[in-house]
Design an enzyme around this catalytic site. Structure first.
Site, PDB file in Angstrom:
ATOM      1  N   LYS A 161       0.794  -1.234   0.000  1.00 41.65           N
ATOM      2  CA  LYS A 161       0.000   0.000   0.000  1.00 41.65           C
ATOM      3  C   LYS A 161       0.828   1.286   0.000  1.00 41.65           C
ATOM      4  O   LYS A 161       0.452   2.279   0.609  1.00 41.65           O
ATOM      5  CB  LYS A 161      -0.948   0.006   1.219  1.00 41.65           C
ATOM      6  CG  LYS A 161      -1.948  -1.125   1.219  1.00 41.65           C
ATOM      7  CD  LYS A 161      -2.846  -1.098   2.419  1.00 41.65           C
ATOM      8  CE  LYS A 161      -2.138  -1.558   3.669  1.00 41.65           C
ATOM      9  NZ  LYS A 161      -3.044  -1.824   4.792  1.00 41.65           N
ATOM     10  N   ASP A 197      -5.517  -5.947  10.443  1.00 41.54           N
ATOM     11  CA  ASP A 197      -6.838  -5.311  10.491  1.00 41.54           C
ATOM     12  C   ASP A 197      -7.977  -6.282  10.174  1.00 41.54           C
ATOM     13  O   ASP A 197      -9.079  -6.177  10.721  1.00 41.54           O
ATOM     14  CB  ASP A 197      -6.920  -4.061   9.585  1.00 41.54           C
ATOM     15  CG  ASP A 197      -6.448  -4.302   8.165  1.00 41.54           C
ATOM     16  OD1 ASP A 197      -5.964  -5.411   7.862  1.00 41.54           O
ATOM     17  OD2 ASP A 197      -6.548  -3.367   7.342  1.00 41.54           O
TER      18      ASP A 197
HETATM   19  C1  GLC Z   1      -2.697  -4.950   2.508  1.00 37.55           C
HETATM   20  C2  GLC Z   1      -1.899  -5.567   3.659  1.00 37.55           C
HETATM   21  C3  GLC Z   1      -2.774  -6.416   4.551  1.00 37.55           C
HETATM   22  C4  GLC Z   1      -3.992  -5.616   4.990  1.00 37.55           C
HETATM   23  C5  GLC Z   1      -4.725  -5.053   3.786  1.00 37.55           C
HETATM   24  C6  GLC Z   1      -5.928  -4.205   4.167  1.00 37.55           C
HETATM   25  O1  GLC Z   1      -3.118  -5.961   1.669  1.00 37.55           O
HETATM   26  O2  GLC Z   1      -0.829  -6.337   3.135  1.00 37.55           O
HETATM   27  O3  GLC Z   1      -2.074  -6.890   5.668  1.00 37.55           O
HETATM   28  O4  GLC Z   1      -4.842  -6.422   5.745  1.00 37.55           O
HETATM   29  O5  GLC Z   1      -3.845  -4.254   3.026  1.00 37.55           O
HETATM   30  O6  GLC Z   1      -5.577  -3.109   4.956  1.00 37.55           O
END
Ligand code: GLC
Length: 464
Positions: A161, A197
């Protein structure tokens, strides 16, 4: 005459695009089968695009109580929260502070990032007058792929991200946070749990609803988790006496997908080429970028706007999913981008591009959810609640409908057994529940917490 031939090629282009961004039921069934193969391999510790990471917790029973702090880092904002667990499935937020993360912190040094996080906790502690003579237990929601070592320890596998803080990949992140807290003189804050999360979202919703067995994030990034039978978690045989453990799938990295030329272009130019392929087709961070790439291609082919309009679409990631959500509403999309005059054809074409990109995303999520539910319950004889958080799910027009349509195409009337529930801000509340559950679990997770002194009563906040 020229107008007519232009129109035909525009229509032809859009029809071709519809094909490139379609996900037919047959292709969706392949996605489901691909998921099952990769899940099996990931759980066995073999090479797989699905990492299937153990979380060291099971779902809550609903009677957990206590007051906890949570630090939630996942997108462009950090939140510090005080959560009260009141038992009987009731949890409440008694205080929240939000902080925007400056871009230079996201991509600077690891020490700078963790000092920033400790600073947020320090500000929260001062603003809410935390008693520094007591210890305050904090659960850390860190929404990135982490190889979890224990309930309160895990190594960052790789940033996702758009994060790129140096020297953090491969390091144990709770240790980094504890060191930063010490540097700030915040010894009254004890980090007792680390969570993704998705796991927080599932925990928060299943605290009140025992039928909830999946957590999904559809925001900046995308990911999911579900409770797995410990005997199927072959790569982690020492799971202890508990019968289930929640597994963070890191499904954003799934890559057995029908990709098109725009997906390839986006991936090649990204910070993490070759990785997070599903995320790059589905999540809020990337959908606008796909639309931008299509528009640029159409300008180059002389099908949309003028060559001189190209600079309006020149900046990568300048077009967001928030812009896309406006596309069906006349010229709002264009006004938000600062474009004054547009023709009906331009507006209709852009609306169609956004619809195609968003519909494919929603259908891919539907297929992915179908895959996980079918893995847990192949004949689909039980009810399943899927807890979902994130702006795409909550706000994007038609997204939920697209997901449901895909489920119905794949599972027919059995799709009705699957319920979606919005678990707003679940990741923070859920992290607190993780801290409480971990304290009551025997085995590695519980032991670790007991060693950290969790036998004592947790400090209370607000009503708790
Ligand atoms: C990205 C991260 C993951 C997280 C997701 C949503 O894919 O790698 O760990 O849960 O974003 O925030």
């Amino acid at each position: 005459m020229r107008e007519a031939s232009l129109c035909t090629s525009l229509e032809e282009f859009l029809a071709g695009l519809a094909g490139e961004f379609s996900l037919s039921p047959a292709a969706a069934r392949e996605v489901v089968a691909g998921f099952h193969g990769e899940m099996e391999r990931g759980l066995g510790g073999e090479k797989s695009s699905l990492k299937m990471l153990p979380s060291f917790v099971r779902r809550p029973r609903g009677d957990e109580r206590g007051g906890f702090l949570a630090l939630d880092l996942g997108g462009t904002k950090v939140r510090v929260l005080a959560v009260s667990l009141e038992g009987e499935g009731r949890a409440s937020l008694s205080a929240v502070s939000r902080f925007a993360i400056p871009r230079e912190i996201m991509t600077g040094t690891g020490e700078g990032l963790f000092d920033f996080l400790a600073g947020c906790i320090g500000d929260f502690s001062a603003a809410h007058r935390l008693d520094r003579r007591r210890h305050h237990e904090l659960a850390f929601t860190f929404s990135f792929p982490v190889e979890q070592l224990a309930i309160a320890a895990g190594r960052l596998i790789a940033w996702t991200k758009g994060f790129a803080a140096g020297g953090v990949e491969g390091r144990e992140v709770v240790g980094l946070l504890r060191a930063a807290l010490r540097r700030r003189g915040l010894e009254h804050i004890h980090v007792v749990a680390l969570a993704n999360d998705t796991v927080g979202t599932l925990m928060a919703a299943s605290y009140a609803d025992p039928a909830c067995d999946m957590g999904v994030i559809l925001g900046t990034g995308t990911n999911a988790c579900y409770p797995e039978k410990t005997e199927r978690l072959r790569k982690y045989p020492a799971a202890g006496p508990e019968r289930e453990m929640i597994v963070n799938m890191e499904w954003g990295n799934f890559d057995l997908l029908p990709v098109n030329a725009y997906d390839r272009m986006l991936d090649q130019a990204s910070l993490n080429a070759g990785r997070q392929r599903l995320e790059k087709m589905v999540s809020g961070m990337y959908l606008g970028e796909l639309v931008r790439l299509v528009i640029l291609e159409m300008i180059s082919q002389g099908l949309l706007f003028q060559e001189t309009d190209k600079p309006l679409f020149a900046v990568p990631y300048s077009l967001t999913s928030e812009h896309m959500a406006l596309a069906s509403g006349g010229d709002e999309f264009f006004r938000a981008l600062g474009i004054a005059a547009t023709t009906p054809t331009e507006r209709r074409s852009v609306a169609e591009i956004c619809r195609l990109v968003a519909t494919r995303a929603a259908r891919l999520v539907g297929a992915s959810i179908a895959a996980v539910v079918a893995w847990m319950d192949p004949p689909l004889t039980s009810d399943h609640t899927v807890a979902i958080d994130g702006s795409l799910f909550e706000k994007y027009p038609g997204f939920q409908e697209g997901m449901r349509e895909m489920l119905a195409e794949l599972l027919e009337e059995r799709a009705e057994r699957i319920k979606f529930t919005l678990s707003k801000d679940g990741s923070g509340i859920g992290a607190a529940i993780i801290a409480a559950v971990a304290a009551s679990m025997p085995g590695a997770a519980g032991d670790l917490l007991r060693r950290q002194g969790k036998g004592r009563k947790a400090a209370g906040y607000g009503k708790g």
